[in-house]
Write a protein that holds these residues in place. Structure first.
Motif, PDB file in Angstrom:
ATOM      1  N   GLN A  39       0.837  -1.212   0.000  1.00  0.00           N
ATOM      2  CA  GLN A  39       0.000   0.000   0.000  1.00  0.00           C
ATOM      3  C   GLN A  39       0.866   1.255   0.000  1.00  0.00           C
ATOM      4  OE1 GLN A  39      -0.329  -2.575   2.292  1.00  0.00           O
ATOM      5  NE2 GLN A  39      -2.361  -2.472   3.222  1.00  0.00           N
ATOM      6  N   GLU A  40       1.900   1.249   0.841  1.00  0.00           N
ATOM      7  CA  GLU A  40       2.789   2.408   0.919  1.00  0.00           C
ATOM      8  C   GLU A  40       3.533   2.622  -0.393  1.00  0.00           C
ATOM      9  OE1 GLU A  40       4.557   2.950   5.257  1.00  0.00           O
ATOM     10  OE2 GLU A  40       4.492   0.825   4.733  1.00  0.00           O
TER      11      GLU A  40
ATOM     12  N   SER B 237       4.167  -5.304 -10.515  1.00  0.00           N
ATOM     13  CA  SER B 237       4.867  -6.172  -9.564  1.00  0.00           C
ATOM     14  C   SER B 237       4.436  -5.868  -8.127  1.00  0.00           C
ATOM     15  CB  SER B 237       6.383  -6.018  -9.715  1.00  0.00           C
ATOM     16  OG  SER B 237       6.827  -4.764  -9.227  1.00  0.00           O
ATOM     17  N   ILE B 238       4.181  -4.606  -7.831  1.00  0.00           N
ATOM     18  CA  ILE B 238       3.723  -4.226  -6.493  1.00  0.00           C
ATOM     19  C   ILE B 238       2.313  -4.761  -6.254  1.00  0.00           C
ATOM     20  CG2 ILE B 238       3.093  -2.283  -5.013  1.00  0.00           C
ATOM     21  CD1 ILE B 238       5.337  -0.691  -6.419  1.00  0.00           C
ATOM     22  N   ILE B 239       1.460  -4.669  -7.262  1.00  0.00           N
ATOM     23  CA  ILE B 239       0.094  -5.190  -7.136  1.00  0.00           C
ATOM     24  C   ILE B 239       0.134  -6.697  -6.889  1.00  0.00           C
ATOM     25  CG2 ILE B 239      -2.093  -5.543  -8.343  1.00  0.00           C
ATOM     26  CD1 ILE B 239      -1.477  -2.883  -9.841  1.00  0.00           C
ATOM     27  N   ARG B 240       0.969  -7.411  -7.635  1.00  0.00           N
ATOM     28  CA  ARG B 240       1.102  -8.860  -7.431  1.00  0.00           C
ATOM     29  C   ARG B 240       1.619  -9.169  -6.024  1.00  0.00           C
ATOM     30  NH1 ARG B 240       3.134  -8.601 -12.793  1.00  0.00           N
ATOM     31  NH2 ARG B 240       1.682  -9.564 -14.279  1.00  0.00           N
ATOM     32  N   GLU B 241       2.582  -8.363  -5.567  1.00  0.00           N
ATOM     33  CA  GLU B 241       3.120  -8.550  -4.220  1.00  0.00           C
ATOM     34  C   GLU B 241       2.011  -8.436  -3.184  1.00  0.00           C
ATOM     35  OE1 GLU B 241       6.011  -6.163  -1.049  1.00  0.00           O
ATOM     36  OE2 GLU B 241       6.045  -5.624  -3.186  1.00  0.00           O
ATOM     37  N   GLY B 242       1.159  -7.419  -3.350  1.00  0.00           N
ATOM     38  CA  GLY B 242       0.061  -7.223  -2.415  1.00  0.00           C
ATOM     39  C   GLY B 242      -0.965  -8.335  -2.467  1.00  0.00           C
ATOM     40  N   MET B 243      -1.241  -8.830  -3.662  1.00  0.00           N
ATOM     41  CA  MET B 243      -2.192  -9.929  -3.809  1.00  0.00           C
ATOM     42  C   MET B 243      -1.644 -11.212  -3.192  1.00  0.00           C
ATOM     43  SD  MET B 243      -3.688  -9.391  -7.676  1.00  0.00           S
ATOM     44  CE  MET B 243      -4.787  -8.041  -8.082  1.00  0.00           C
ATOM     45  N   LYS B 244      -0.360 -11.461  -3.425  1.00  0.00           N
ATOM     46  CA  LYS B 244       0.273 -12.674  -2.911  1.00  0.00           C
ATOM     47  C   LYS B 244       0.293 -12.682  -1.394  1.00  0.00           C
ATOM     48  CE  LYS B 244       4.457 -15.484  -3.366  1.00  0.00           C
ATOM     49  NZ  LYS B 244       5.814 -15.577  -3.996  1.00  0.00           N
TER      50      LYS B 244
ATOM     51  N   ARG C 263      -6.898  -7.407  -2.711  1.00  0.00           N
ATOM     52  CA  ARG C 263      -7.868  -8.374  -3.227  1.00  0.00           C
ATOM     53  C   ARG C 263      -7.310  -9.010  -4.493  1.00  0.00           C
ATOM     54  NH1 ARG C 263     -13.002  -4.873  -4.209  1.00  0.00           N
ATOM     55  NH2 ARG C 263     -13.780  -6.863  -5.016  1.00  0.00           N
ATOM     56  N   ASP C 264      -7.630 -10.269  -4.708  1.00  0.00           N
ATOM     57  CA  ASP C 264      -7.091 -10.987  -5.864  1.00  0.00           C
ATOM     58  C   ASP C 264      -8.161 -11.384  -6.869  1.00  0.00           C
ATOM     59  OD1 ASP C 264      -8.408 -12.924  -4.460  1.00  0.00           O
ATOM     60  OD2 ASP C 264      -6.666 -14.223  -4.157  1.00  0.00           O
ATOM     61  N   ASP C 265      -9.327 -10.731  -6.788  1.00  0.00           N
ATOM     62  CA  ASP C 265     -10.409 -11.061  -7.712  1.00  0.00           C
ATOM     63  C   ASP C 265     -10.497 -10.079  -8.874  1.00  0.00           C
ATOM     64  OD1 ASP C 265     -11.190  -8.971  -6.076  1.00  0.00           O
ATOM     65  OD2 ASP C 265     -13.288  -9.593  -5.978  1.00  0.00           O
TER      66      ASP C 265
END
Length: 239
Positions: free
Chosen positions: A98-99, A154-161, A166-168
Motif C-alpha cells: 500500500q505504501e 509487480s507491487i500489485i502482485r506482491e500485495g495480492m500474494k 484483493r485478488d479477484d
C-alpha cells in the motif's frame, strides 16, 4: 541570408561549448514550446508559433534546436528517466505494498506539477501518437514507460500474494486504472488551481487503495482498531 547548414554548425559549436547564456535561452525555448504543445497540441503547433511566442524569428530557433521534434524530446526525456529510477527504487523499498503504490501516485502527481507542462506533453503525445514510433527516441521512451508499468504491476502482485490486496481483479486492469486516473490529470490540472497536488494524491490514494485492499485485511484492521466499551463509574450506575 544565413544558410540552414551554417546555423546547424553554429548550434553544434554552441552546444559543445555549453555556455550558460546559450543554455538558459535554449531551456526557455523548450519551456515555451512545451506550453504551446500542451495548450494547442503538438501537431497544430508550428515552429513559427514557437518562435513568435519566444520573441524570435524562425531562423534564430534553429540556432538552439534542429526541429520541432527535438523540442518535444528535450521537454520530456530527462523527466521520464528520473521518474523510472524513483519508481524502481520504491519497488525495492522495505515498506508495505500500500505504501509503495501511494508513494508512486505521489511521485507522479508531484512530478507532473513540478515539471508542468513538460510531463503532460509526453502523456498527450503518447496518447495521440504524434511522434514517429520507429525512431530510436520513441522506442526508448516506450521502454521507460513499460518499466514503470512493470514496476506497478509487480507491487500489485506482491500485495495480492501477501493477502493485503484483493485478488479477484486482473493485475493489468488494476494497473491501467491507476495510470488512467493519474495520467488523465493532463486534461484538467493546472498549478495553483482548485486542488493542490497533495489533495489530489490524498483523494486518488483513498479511492484506489481502499478499493484494492482485500476484505480480509479490512475486517482485520476494523477488529484491531475497535475500542473496548468504557467502564461506567459508580456515579453513572446510580444516576
Amino acid at each position: 541570408m544565413v544558410k540552414k547548414s551554417d546555423i546547424s554548425q553554429r548550434r553544434a559549436v554552441a552546444l559543445a561549448e555549453g555556455g550558460v547564456g546559450y543554455a538558459a535561452k535554449r531551456n526557455e525555448l523548450i519551456r515555451v514550446a512545451a506550453t504551446l504543445f500542451k495548450d494547442h497540441g503538438y501537431r497544430a503547433t508550428t515552429l513559427n508559433d514557437i518562435a513568435q511566442a519566444a520573441g524570435m524569428d524562425r531562423a534564430t530557433v534553429y540556432y538552439y534546436v534542429g526541429s520541432k521534434e527535438e523540442l518535444l524530446r528535450e521537454a520530456v526525456q530527462n523527466l521520464m528517466g528520473q521518474n523510472v529510477s524513483e519508481v524502481e527504487k520504491l519497488v525495492r523499498a522495505d515498506v508495505s505494498p500500500q505504501e509503495k503504490l501511494e508513494s508512486i501516485i505521489r511521485l507522479l502527481i508531484l512530478s507532473y506539477d513540478k515539471n508542468y507542462p513538460h510531463a503532460y506533453v509526453y502523456i498527450q503525445q503518447k496518447m495521440q501518437r504524434v511522434a514517429d514510433a520507429t525512431s530510436s527516441w520513441a522506442k526508448e521512451m516506450a521502454k521507460q514507460t513499460h518499466r514503470i508499468e512493470i514496476a506497478v504491476e509487480s507491487i500489485i502482485r506482491e500485495g495480492m500474494k501477501s493477502g493485503v490486496f484483493r485478488d479477484d481483479v486482473p493485475v493489468k486492469l488494476t494497473a491501467y486504472a491507476i495510470f488512467g486516473a493519474v495520467n488523465w490529470t493532463h486534461r484538467w490540472y493546472v498549478p495553483g488551481g482548485r486542488n493542490s497536488p497533495e489533495e489530489i494524491v490524498d483523494a486518488f490514494s483513498k479511492i484506489m487503495l481502499q478499493g484494492l485492499v482485500s476484505r480480509k485485511e479490512t475486517r482485520f484492521k476494523a477488529k484491531a482498531g475497535a475500542k473496548k466499551p468504557a467502564r461506567m463509574g459508580s456515579a453513572a450506575l446510580t444516576a
